[in-house]
Scaffold this active site. Structure first.
Site, short mmCIF file in Angstrom:
data_model
loop_
_atom_site.label_atom_id
_atom_site.label_comp_id
_atom_site.label_asym_id
_atom_site.label_seq_id
_atom_site.Cartn_x
_atom_site.Cartn_y
_atom_site.Cartn_z
N LYS A 2 0.85 -1.18 0.00
CA LYS A 2 0.00 0.00 0.00
C LYS A 2 0.89 1.24 0.00
O LYS A 2 1.89 1.29 0.72
CB LYS A 2 -0.90 -0.02 1.24
CG LYS A 2 -1.89 1.13 1.35
CD LYS A 2 -2.78 0.92 2.57
CE LYS A 2 -3.79 2.05 2.75
NZ LYS A 2 -4.68 1.82 3.92
N SER A 9 -9.43 2.28 2.44
CA SER A 9 -8.24 2.86 1.85
C SER A 9 -7.22 1.84 1.39
O SER A 9 -6.34 2.16 0.60
CB SER A 9 -7.58 3.83 2.84
OG SER A 9 -7.06 3.15 3.96
N SER A 12 -10.15 -0.37 7.08
CA SER A 12 -9.52 -0.38 5.77
C SER A 12 -8.84 -1.69 5.39
O SER A 12 -8.31 -1.80 4.30
CB SER A 12 -8.51 0.77 5.66
OG SER A 12 -9.21 1.98 5.47
#
Length: 646
Positions: A262, A334, A358
């Site tokens: 990420k 996210s 998330s």
């Protein structure tokens, strides 16, 4: 990192019952700034009107058509006086009104006028200089990468200080694994299966890296799930893995396995954009702790994957990430890129994060297995910080067994992250599940309950009880205030005006600006009560329930509970096209354990997946069905050996 804090219903913008709240509560979220401006403008006009009245002569007060009570108030506030004294009186009235208005926003408008004046004097002379000095010391750089708070949250329930066992999990080594002829079949193999192919030299790391880089480029045009392909680095790491293997050095099950991070996790020489327009050209030459751990295990980084802007939901500066199982909807949460890319076979596994939903939300939406570990399991050095007592890193994988393998590689004490710990986990591959008592909530997936019961687990109805009724508000206070401390400069400099979704962080951080230190600490005390009550009520070894219930997401993150999200099936999408479609909605459940007992949740998930194949299903990203077309992809330019999508 938050899924959105709106990863579910949000509390009101202000507490109802005072003038500010009445105005602000009538405003939709995306109009918060406008409504706040309108309110303040109205207040200023009223103050000027009051100033004009105060500065008039006593005769005007006596003759004016206002009520007797108003005349008495004005007469007592500004008695007959000369122009100089009248001006001073007017200034005091304005100052007192402004200060009382500010105190009302803090639910503290109970002081008399003398105390209000003393508060204002003390704030100007003492508080503000201290505030500015501290801000200069630690808040000039955004992101919370430096100067962490020494106030450390530890979710530990037990007082038993067990000796940390540094031995690795006893990972199974699947036998009889042969290399498929079809690249698609290779792409959807598990980490343990790919590891066997590499170990037995049926495939090289460089070949695997090339395969997944091609898939990243092929599907990203539709899914918008990749920010940067780290192609040069990937081939360099893959060649090193192959070289070591040729010399007889095998680093373990992640040796030569490609993966994605990420894009809140920093890697030297590559952009770490945090998904945000404000930081899309940012390069942090910091080697994140989790990246170091994976590199030392021999894993190969192929991409920095989409994070929602500043780790909030699935909107980022380059678009919005789609769900591979139904590309007309978005991933939510996210950790959008890790979930979508793992689901679509673009990477074998990825590392995401959760502050409030998330990991759980995008994993559930995209039909993948993902672990939100106990708080403090994985070090966060080099990672964007939203909340130092809530942020967690965890793996997105094809199976629970893969999650265990990844956890084994990345867990452990990070010397620069005060909250990380060497947690004495048991070996999930060695748990005797027949000795466990597992509760199931009313919203638990019944197939999971039945499968585990058939494998000898004692299954009992269960309800987690606690009296704290402000769980969602506690999480919002904690996360939003912490986030603002890390992005103070960003807000003060007006960069929030460039944020991709104005009804998200800009609104929340404006509200956080008027949460007092007292009320923040009261929220933490309420959090402590919640932790105590959950601990007392958690009378089973684990429990099963919906992974995306918003109250449960908030509770689990505040307490520090681990949960593994497990796909349990797929159903037809709502309102499918009349001509048919292969798009589906993923069905899932969560398996929750007490802090430091991630191995229990993993063992139960592995037992369930050993009897089912939902986790092995592939999304229809190439063939949606008759007359059900893939949306037109955006135009993407792919430079040789490196991909940047902004």
């Amino acid at each position: 990192m938050p899924m959105a804090v709106m990863k579910g219903p949000r509390p009101s913008a202000a507490t109802s019952g005072n003038m500010a709240a009445t105005v602000l509560d009538t405003c939709p979220n995306n109009m918060f700034a406008f409504c706040l401006t309108r309110f303040m403008s109205t207040l200023v006009l009223l103050l000027f009107f009051f100033l004009a009245v105060c500065s008039a002569h006593q005769d005007f007060i006596n003759d004016s058509p206002v009520s007797p009570a108003s005349r008495r108030l004005l007469a007592s506030t500004c008695p007959k006086m000369d122009s100089k004294n009248s001006s001073e009186c007017s200034k005091k009235v304005v100052d007192a009104s402004q200060n009382r208005c500010a105190l009302a926003l803090l639910d503290a408008d109970f002081f008399n006028d003398a105390k209000v004046e003393e508060i204002a004097k003390g704030a100007k002379e003492l508080n503000i200089p201290i505030i500015r000095a501290n801000r200069k010391l630690v808040a000039s750089v955004n992101g919370g990468l430096h100067n962490p708070s020494p106030l450390v949250f530890n979710p530990e329930w037990s007082t038993d200080k067990s000796h940390y066992n540094k031995s690795k999990f006893n990972n199974p080594s699947p036998s009889g694994i042969l290399r498929p002829e079809n690249e698609e079949d290779i792409a959807f193999m598990s980490v343990l299966e790919l590891a066997e192919l590499i170990k037995t030299k049926q495939i090289t790391s460089e070949e695997l890296t090339s395969l997944f880089l091609k898939r990243l480029k092929r599907y990203n045009a539709v899914l918008e799930a990749v920010i940067t392909c780290t192609e040069d680095l990937a081939y360099e790491q893959a060649k090193e893995a192959d070289k070591l293997l040729s010399q007889g050095v095998y680093l373990g099950p992640l040796h030569g396995i490609p993966y994605g991070l990420k894009d809140i996790i920093s890697v030297p020489h590559y952009k770490t954009t945090w998904g945000s327009t404000s930081f899309k050209n940012q390069v942090l030459n910091i080697e994140a702790w989790v990246y170091k751990r994976l590199k030392s295990a021999g894993a190969v980084l192929v991409a920095k994957l989409v994070t929602g802007s500043l780790a909030y939901d699935d909107i980022w500066f380059g678009g919005r990430t789609r769900n591979p199982w139904n590309i007309e909807e978005f991933t939510t949460g996210s950790s959008a890129g890790p979930a979508a890319c793992t689901s679509a076979g673009m990477v074998p596994f990825a590392i995401g994060s959760e502050t409030a939903g998330s990991i759980t939300y995008p994993a559930s939406r995209c039909g993948v297995t993902a672990l939100r570990p106990t708080f403090g399991t994985v070090g966060r050095t080099g990672v964007l910080s939203l909340s130092e007592s809530l942020d967690k890193l965890g793996p997105f994988c094809r199976s629970a067994a893969d999650c265990a393998v990844i956890l084994d590689a990345i867990k452990g004490k990070d010397p620069d992250d005060h909250s990380s710990r060497d947690i004495p986990f048991g070996d999930p591959f060695s748990v005797d599940i027949t000795k466990l008592t597992v509760g199931y909530l009313e919203d638990a997936d019944k197939e999971v309950v039945n499968v585990l019961e058939s494998k000898g687990v004692k299954m009992v109805p269960f309800k987690l009880n606690y009296t704290v009724d402000s769980v969602q508000g506690i999480l919002n206070f904690t996360m939003d205030v912490d986030m603002l401390a890390h992005f103070d400069e960003w807000q003060r400099s007006g960069k929030d005006d460039d944020y991709e979704a104005q009804d998200q962080w800009p609104v929340e951080l404006c509200r956080a600006r008027v949460v007092s230190a007292i009320d923040y600490l009261q929220a933490q005390r309420a959090r402590g009560l919640l932790i105590h009550e959950v601990k007392e009520s958690f009378t089973v070894d684990a429990f099963i329930g919906n992974a995306t219930d918003w109250e449960r997401v908030c509770m689990g993150n505040l307490v520090g509970l681990p949960v593994i999200v497990v796909p349990t099936g797929f159903k037809m999408i709502s309102n499918p096209p009349s001509t048919g479609t292969r798009r589906r909605t993923a069905v899932n459940t969560g398996i929750y354990a007490p802090p430091n007992h991630d191995h229990i949740a993993l063992a139960l998930a592995m037992a369930y997946q050993s009897a089912t194949n939902h986790h092995k299903q592939r999304p229809p990203i190439d063939d949606l069905g008759p007359n059900d077309k893939i949306p037109n992809p955006p135009t993407v330019t792919i430079p040789p050996r490196r991909l940047h999508l902004y």
